[in-house]
Scaffold this active site. Structure first.
Site, PDB file in Angstrom:
ATOM      1  N   CYS A  69       0.828  -1.187   0.000  1.00  0.00           N
ATOM      2  CA  CYS A  69       0.000   0.000   0.000  1.00  0.00           C
ATOM      3  C   CYS A  69       0.877   1.258   0.000  1.00  0.00           C
ATOM      4  O   CYS A  69       1.924   1.298   0.638  1.00  0.00           O
ATOM      5  CB  CYS A  69      -0.952   0.098   1.187  1.00  0.00           C
ATOM      6  SG  CYS A  69      -2.088  -1.267   1.301  1.00  0.00           S
ATOM      7  N   ARG A 127       4.117  -0.514  -4.762  1.00  0.00           N
ATOM      8  CA  ARG A 127       3.860  -0.976  -3.388  1.00  0.00           C
ATOM      9  C   ARG A 127       2.583  -1.803  -3.282  1.00  0.00           C
ATOM     10  O   ARG A 127       2.302  -2.401  -2.241  1.00  0.00           O
ATOM     11  CB  ARG A 127       3.736   0.233  -2.443  1.00  0.00           C
ATOM     12  CG  ARG A 127       4.964   1.086  -2.384  1.00  0.00           C
ATOM     13  CD  ARG A 127       4.727   2.260  -1.470  1.00  0.00           C
ATOM     14  NE  ARG A 127       4.563   1.839  -0.090  1.00  0.00           N
ATOM     15  CZ  ARG A 127       5.559   1.663   0.758  1.00  0.00           C
ATOM     16  NH1 ARG A 127       6.786   1.874   0.376  1.00  0.00           N
ATOM     17  NH2 ARG A 127       5.331   1.281   1.998  1.00  0.00           N
ATOM     18  N   TRP A 187      -2.471  -2.964  -1.629  1.00  0.00           N
ATOM     19  CA  TRP A 187      -2.116  -4.372  -1.709  1.00  0.00           C
ATOM     20  C   TRP A 187      -3.009  -5.045  -0.670  1.00  0.00           C
ATOM     21  O   TRP A 187      -2.836  -4.854   0.523  1.00  0.00           O
ATOM     22  CB  TRP A 187      -0.642  -4.592  -1.371  1.00  0.00           C
ATOM     23  CG  TRP A 187      -0.169  -5.982  -1.623  1.00  0.00           C
ATOM     24  CD1 TRP A 187       0.242  -6.516  -2.817  1.00  0.00           C
ATOM     25  CD2 TRP A 187      -0.053  -7.043  -0.659  1.00  0.00           C
ATOM     26  NE1 TRP A 187       0.601  -7.829  -2.654  1.00  0.00           N
ATOM     27  CE2 TRP A 187       0.437  -8.182  -1.347  1.00  0.00           C
ATOM     28  CE3 TRP A 187      -0.310  -7.149   0.713  1.00  0.00           C
ATOM     29  CZ2 TRP A 187       0.675  -9.402  -0.717  1.00  0.00           C
ATOM     30  CZ3 TRP A 187      -0.074  -8.371   1.337  1.00  0.00           C
ATOM     31  CH2 TRP A 187       0.413  -9.477   0.621  1.00  0.00           C
ATOM     32  N   ASN A 230      -1.791   2.726   5.354  1.00  0.00           N
ATOM     33  CA  ASN A 230      -0.877   1.641   4.985  1.00  0.00           C
ATOM     34  C   ASN A 230      -0.447   0.975   6.279  1.00  0.00           C
ATOM     35  O   ASN A 230       0.070   1.636   7.178  1.00  0.00           O
ATOM     36  CB  ASN A 230       0.356   2.217   4.264  1.00  0.00           C
ATOM     37  CG  ASN A 230       1.461   1.184   4.113  1.00  0.00           C
ATOM     38  OD1 ASN A 230       1.179  -0.001   3.960  1.00  0.00           O
ATOM     39  ND2 ASN A 230       2.702   1.619   4.161  1.00  0.00           N
ATOM     40  N   GLU A 266      18.887 -17.316  -5.991  1.00  0.00           N
ATOM     41  CA  GLU A 266      18.379 -16.017  -6.438  1.00  0.00           C
ATOM     42  C   GLU A 266      17.941 -16.083  -7.904  1.00  0.00           C
ATOM     43  O   GLU A 266      16.919 -15.502  -8.280  1.00  0.00           O
ATOM     44  CB  GLU A 266      19.453 -14.934  -6.213  1.00  0.00           C
ATOM     45  CG  GLU A 266      19.179 -13.571  -6.814  1.00  0.00           C
ATOM     46  CD  GLU A 266      17.929 -12.866  -6.280  1.00  0.00           C
ATOM     47  OE1 GLU A 266      17.278 -13.398  -5.373  1.00  0.00           O
ATOM     48  OE2 GLU A 266      17.591 -11.790  -6.805  1.00  0.00           O
ATOM     49  N   LYS A 286      14.160 -15.140  -9.202  1.00  0.00           N
ATOM     50  CA  LYS A 286      13.885 -14.138 -10.248  1.00  0.00           C
ATOM     51  C   LYS A 286      12.963 -14.735 -11.297  1.00  0.00           C
ATOM     52  O   LYS A 286      11.998 -14.111 -11.728  1.00  0.00           O
ATOM     53  CB  LYS A 286      15.175 -13.679 -10.950  1.00  0.00           C
ATOM     54  CG  LYS A 286      16.051 -12.715 -10.217  1.00  0.00           C
ATOM     55  CD  LYS A 286      15.536 -11.310 -10.134  1.00  0.00           C
ATOM     56  CE  LYS A 286      14.700 -11.035  -8.935  1.00  0.00           C
ATOM     57  NZ  LYS A 286      15.218 -11.019  -7.629  1.00  0.00           N
ATOM     58  N   GLU A 322       9.237 -15.387  -9.858  1.00  0.00           N
ATOM     59  CA  GLU A 322       8.399 -14.254  -9.455  1.00  0.00           C
ATOM     60  C   GLU A 322       7.955 -13.383 -10.620  1.00  0.00           C
ATOM     61  O   GLU A 322       6.883 -12.795 -10.572  1.00  0.00           O
ATOM     62  CB  GLU A 322       9.073 -13.410  -8.371  1.00  0.00           C
ATOM     63  CG  GLU A 322      10.269 -12.626  -8.824  1.00  0.00           C
ATOM     64  CD  GLU A 322      10.897 -11.817  -7.708  1.00  0.00           C
ATOM     65  OE1 GLU A 322      10.188 -11.329  -6.836  1.00  0.00           O
ATOM     66  OE2 GLU A 322      12.130 -11.669  -7.736  1.00  0.00           O
ATOM     67  N   HIS A 324      19.700 -37.420  -4.526  1.00  0.00           N
ATOM     68  CA  HIS A 324      18.988 -37.830  -3.307  1.00  0.00           C
ATOM     69  C   HIS A 324      17.480 -37.628  -3.440  1.00  0.00           C
ATOM     70  O   HIS A 324      16.773 -37.606  -2.434  1.00  0.00           O
ATOM     71  CB  HIS A 324      19.545 -37.069  -2.102  1.00  0.00           C
ATOM     72  CG  HIS A 324      20.989 -37.370  -1.863  1.00  0.00           C
ATOM     73  ND1 HIS A 324      21.424 -38.606  -1.427  1.00  0.00           N
ATOM     74  CD2 HIS A 324      22.108 -36.623  -2.054  1.00  0.00           C
ATOM     75  CE1 HIS A 324      22.750 -38.596  -1.328  1.00  0.00           C
ATOM     76  NE2 HIS A 324      23.182 -37.400  -1.710  1.00  0.00           N
TER      77      HIS A 324
END
Ligand code: F6R
Length: 608
Positions: A2, A27, A75, A101, A481, A485, A488, A504
């Site tokens: 938010c 945001r 959000w 927020n 990482e 990337k 997402e 394994h």
């Protein structure tokens, strides 16, 4: 999570608020709304969806005249992203409008109490209780009312408030959510982030927890919970409006990927003087350092992976054991942390709720806390014993890129700095490491230049069901990482595995044409990763290897290749991640994804 904005001045508020909201959309982008005051009447427009719809609905703000106003981009936490749940919320008598927020933790009790008092609710949000409390407590004095209301709230909030009895004013309050006041000429503003302010002013005041603000066009008064005026220094923001614009790139993410040589340079340069690393912000003596038994790095998401990547150099050069802990786990884990522990907290935004909670937990146990943070004046920056800024400039794309590389760069520099202070790094080694650090920006640029084929490779891999990222040691940390990337922003299932672990269990998932992205840049362990490549190829995998141009063995086994310049793996993460960022970006682009605003995500995760 938010974003809120507010304006008071001598021109129409709505266009200014909309511009600010566009900058804050990273945001949260589930719904948006404006409240503007004119002739003592508050009008509200809300939409579910993006700011663009709000601009359309209000004719770019023209349909909402009035010189004071507040705005919000959401959000969703409590209640679906509908128009009813969008902010601003109005009191039953129409006298107050608020944007918020944060999270009000005791909203259920408050809601019951207010319903008992006859107030009706129009939304499912936690926020709406605040506006009815304002109505309930109001006796004509806004300052007193605001203080009374926030005393009833548990949780976090950055609040913006309009009261129709005071048509030239806006009010704000902060507790554990970011809020910044912008100081203009005959107009003043507030916003969740400086990016929403820089188009109008570079003079800002960072609000602290417990601060309230009363703004009109020609005055800003900050007061505390007793109503007393508080005097606060203003700060001048050094970067300009272009830093928060796309500057000709299709996406902020691509712009920020390309900015990395400069961002890393800006992180390194102020800390090198006469060939030596200088951290003026860290006043730890050699004796105090020698008293540290272990280092704990804690953070969330990519910032945590930055810690995983930096751990190797830090441990090797300081000789102090380094643990990495997800902040969301550490905070509830009863951690073995005491005054002999150095806790390194990493956060781009400096506002991540789990990171802040973990940090507080560590401090309560006596640890010394060093924060690596990008946003100046953020909560993490304020709470730490030592704050090291990354100087990456504003990061707008939700998926971090330059945030990550600058965080890892600081960890590398800390490793050399502490290692030398502890007497574990010889003069010769020190000089070698200094040279390697100074060359990082150039090597990052080379990693960008060496991969013009990333876009073409994306065409081959974008329709894969799942991608495996494998590597060992530092390569594994970077694979974590790289996979994040990919998932997402492209929504493809991608997972990182320590290459030695495949046999394994995970190798059962490899079938004909399964893409395996193999990181082969750590020379010490390369032969071992090569055997894992051979194993997955034997089961039909399509291998895209990331390695050096002259690495013949890998070149002959891989189906496709991404390259980095040949560097020592001790400081390679900031270089190695570049081709993986580019690949994720182009795959997401092939898949038509909203790259800067991936679904369900938001930057700055201020909820638990
Ligand atoms: C991923 C990403 C997130 C953040 C995480 C922590 O691209 O950006 O995983 O790294 O939410 O955020 P900060 O660094 O602001 O604490």
């Amino acid at each position: 999570m938010c974003g809120i904005v507010g304006f008071a001045g001598l021109r129409d508020a709505a266009p200014v608020l909309l511009d600010g909201l566009k900058k804050l959309e990273y945001r949260g982008y589930d719904s948006a709304g404006l409240a503007v005051m004119k002739d003592g009447t508050i009008s509200v427009t809300k939409v579910s969806g993006r700011i663009a719809s709000l601009c359309e609905r209000t004719d770019e703000g023209r349909s909402m005249p009035g010189f004071t106003g507040i705005g919000h981009t959401r959000w969703a936490t409590h209640g679906a992203p509908t128009e009813e749940n969008a902010h601003p919320h109005l009191s039953n008598d129409g006298r107050f409008a608020i944007v918020h927020n944060g999270i009000i933790e005791n909203y259920i009790q408050l809601r019951e109490e207010l319903i008992g008092q006859g107030y009706h609710f129009d939304s499912e949000t936690d926020t709406e209780v605040i506006v009815h409390l304002l109505e309930m407590y109001y006796r004509g004095n806004m300052r007193k009312t605001l203080i009374k209301v926030v005393n009833r709230l548990k949780g976090s909030y950055a609040l913006g408030v309009l009261c129709s009895d005071e048509p030239e004013k806006i009010y704000a309050a902060r507790e554990a959510s970011p809020l910044i006041i912008g100081l203009g000429l005959d107009e003043n503003y507030f916003a969740s982030d400086v990016t929403a302010l820089v188009a109008n002013t570079r003079n800002v005041i960072y609000m602290d927890d417990g601060d309230f603000a009363e703004l009109s066009g020609d005055s800003v008064v900050i007061f505390d919970g007793t109503g007393r005026t508080v005097s606060k220094e203003s700060t001048r923001i050094s970067w300009d409006v272009q830093a928060a614009e796309k500057g000709g790139f299709d996406h902020f993410m691509l712009k920020e990927i390309m900015e990395q040589p400069g961002a890393v340079k800006a992180t390194i340069a102020p800390r090198i003087s006469e060939g030596r690393i200088v951290f003026d912000e860290i006043d730890i003596s050699s004796a105090e350092l020698a008293d540290i038994r272990k280092t704990v790095i804690t953070a969330c998401g990519s910032a945590y992976y930055a810690g995983c990547a930096g751990k190797y150099a830090l441990e090797k050069l300081t000789g102090i054991p380094v643990e990495t802990a997800l902040a969301s786990e550490l905070r509830y884990s009863d951690p073995l942390i005491d005054e002999h522990t150095l806790v390194i907290v990493i956060s781009q935004s400096g506002e991540t709720a789990d990171t802040i909670a973990a940090m507080k937990e560590c401090r309560a146990r006596g640890a010394r806390v060093l924060a690596i943070v990008n946003v100046v004046g953020s909560t993490v920056a304020k709470l730490a014993d030592h704050t090291v800024y990354t100087w990456a400039g504003p990061e707008i794309a939700v998926a971090t890129t330059k945030g990550y590389t600058t965080q890892v760069t600081v960890l590398y520099m800390l490793a050399v700095f502490f290692g030398e202070k502890l007497g574990r790094v010889s003069k010769k080694e020190y000089d070698k490491y200094m040279m390697m650090i100074a060359r990082l920006p150039r090597h990052i640029q080379q990693a960008i230049d060496m991969n013009p084929l990333a876009a073409a490779l994306a065409k081959k891999y974008h329709s894969s069901k799942a991608l495996f990222f494998i590597g060992r040691n530092t390569d594994y940390a970077i694979a974590l990482e790289g996979a994040l990337k990919m998932k997402e922003i492209s929504y493809l299932h991608a997972e990182a595995y320590a290459a030695g672990e495949l046999k394994h269990g995970t190798i059962a998932l490899i079938e004909e044409h399964t893409p395996v992205i193999a990181l082969c840049c750590n020379q010490k362990i390369m032969e071992k990763t090569l055997s894992n490549i051979v194993e997955v190829k034997a089961r039909g995998a399509e291998v895209l290897a990331l390695t050096f141009r002259d690495n013949q063995k890998i070149l002959s086994e891989a189906d496709d290749l991404l390259f980095i310049p040949k560097v020592d793996s001790i400081f390679s993460a900031v270089i190695e991640i570049l081709p993986l960022q580019l690949l994720a970006y182009y795959v997401a682009r092939e898949n038509g994804c909203d790259i800067d605003k991936p679904k369900n995500l938001a930057k700055s995760v201020t909820v638990e």
